[in-house]
Design an enzyme around this catalytic site. Structure first.
Site, PDB file in Angstrom:
ATOM      1  N   HIS A  10       0.748  -1.180  -0.011  1.00 25.54           N
ATOM      2  CA  HIS A  10       0.038  -0.155   0.032  1.00 25.54           C
ATOM      3  C   HIS A  10       0.753   1.195   0.010  1.00 25.54           C
ATOM      4  CE1 HIS A  10       1.028  -1.145   4.001  1.00 25.54           C
ATOM      5  NE2 HIS A  10       0.791  -0.085   4.389  1.00 25.54           N
ATOM      6  N   ALA A  11       0.282   2.318  -0.559  1.00 26.14           N
ATOM      7  CA  ALA A  11       1.028   3.594  -0.435  1.00 26.14           C
ATOM      8  C   ALA A  11      -0.098   4.993  -0.533  1.00 26.14           C
ATOM      9  CB  ALA A  11       2.036   3.752  -1.774  1.00 26.14           C
TER      10      ALA A  11
END
Length: 149
Positions: free
Chosen positions: A59-60
């Protein structure tokens, strides 16, 4: 978004494959794809998002989106994500969150982790034959994760 049979065998390659899928399905319009991949890989460098039991949750954050964007990928052979339990990863949920919405990031991460903590869910996802079957599995769970955006 669902990839039933991922081609990748390593985590960096898998992240690129998942981001390419989002891009091909026009979910990253106006987004610098290379920056998103770099942010996801930088997150992996900090610590693996392979949480164990064959699951990874890369995730980012991204400034150029206004809602969470996610994709589910399945690899029957498994991908080396340097997971906490050193097991190959068979299920990946990659998600990108608007940079301004840190709270949504935590909610999404918690919902995904809770869902995949269930052994029965992992068995059902492994046995699913079609994208629609996978989406039904997600939709039938109390801690529903919306991957159909």
């Amino acid at each position: 978004q669902v990839i039933l049979q991922m081609r990748s065998t390593e985590h960096a390659e898998a992240i690129q494959e998942l981001v390419d899928h989002l891009d091909e399905n026009e979910l990253l319009k106006g987004v610098n794809k290379a920056e998103v991949v770099a942010a996801l890989l930088a997150r992996e460098e900090q610590t693996s998002t392979g949480i164990g039991s064959g699951v990874a949750i890369p995730h980012a954050f991204c400034e150029d989106i206004d809602q969470v964007v996610a994709v589910f990928g399945r690899s029957p052979e498994g991908i080396d994500f340097e997971a906490l339990d050193n097991a190959p990863v068979k299920f990946i949920v990659l998600f990108i969150v608007p940079k301004s919405d840190y709270h949504k990031h935590l909610q999404t991460l918690a919902a995904i982790a809770k869902l995949f903590n269930n052994c029965e869910v992992r068995k059902e996802l492994a046995a699913a034959e079609k994208k629609e079957d996978i989406l039904k599995i997600f939709a039938s769970r109390p801690s529903r994760v919306d991957l159909e955006r």
